[in-house]
Scaffold this active site. Structure first.
Site, PDB file in Angstrom:
ATOM      1  N   ASP A 264       0.488  -1.126   0.248  1.00 52.67           N
ATOM      2  CA  ASP A 264      -0.475   0.229   0.153  1.00 52.67           C
ATOM      3  C   ASP A 264       0.755   1.424   0.152  1.00 52.67           C
ATOM      4  O   ASP A 264       0.713   2.346  -0.915  1.00 52.67           O
ATOM      5  CB  ASP A 264      -1.169   0.062   1.326  1.00 52.67           C
ATOM      6  N   CYS A 265       1.992   1.238   0.714  1.00 53.30           N
ATOM      7  CA  CYS A 265       2.990   2.448   0.851  1.00 53.30           C
ATOM      8  C   CYS A 265       3.374   2.383  -0.436  1.00 53.30           C
ATOM      9  O   CYS A 265       3.934   3.658  -1.220  1.00 53.30           O
ATOM     10  CB  CYS A 265       4.208   2.127   1.948  1.00 53.30           C
TER      11      CYS A 265
END
Length: 148
Positions: free
Chosen positions: A37-38
């Site tokens: 996600d990051c």
């Protein structure tokens, strides 16, 4: 062998933060998705910012179009044919994981598919397969933009 920027980044991360080498297969699919996600967010924000300086509100709005679960779900559907067997297995493990938090403003199907996508991105990042990771993201974005 020529050492590129990827090697330098890995070297300095490990040296400066004294990071331990860990087998990627030891991570849970949700841990991979957490990191993915990051990483995906950073890639998209970098792409959006490369389009020129804009007010932060506009940057955020443009970024949000790509990072929401429904967009990641569409991207995942578009790249599935290009996945290797191993990549497909990682995606399925992420997709089938039981998440603690329910999907917010997204269908459960999109949320799960997006979790699988993020797990795949996290996996490729930890394996240092940056080129492959970026190729899949580019392919996904191209498919997403065709729909628009």
């Amino acid at each position: 062998m020529e050492k590129g920027i990827e090697w330098e980044f890995d070297f300095f991360m490990q040296e400066l933060f004294q990071m331990q080498e860990v087998d990627v297969r030891e991570y849970s699919p949700l841990a991979l998705a957490y990191l993915g996600d990051c990483v995906f967010d950073l890639v998209i924000k970098s792409l959006v910012l490369s389009g020129g300086n804009k007010p932060v509100q506009k940057l955020h709005k443009e970024t949000s179009m790509y990072v929401r679960a429904s967009s990641q779900s569409k991207m995942m559907r578009g790249i599935q044919e290009a996945l290797t067997e191993e990549e497909h297995q990682i995606y399925k493990r992420g997709r089938n994981s039981k998440t603690v938090t329910p999907a917010k403003n997204q269908s459960v199907t999109d949320y799960r598919r997006a979790t699988g996508f993020e797990a795949l991105i996290g996996y490729l990042y930890l394996r240092r397969e940056y080129r492959r990771m970026l190729e899949l993201i580019k392919l996904g974005i191209a498919g997403l933009e065709e729909d628009v």
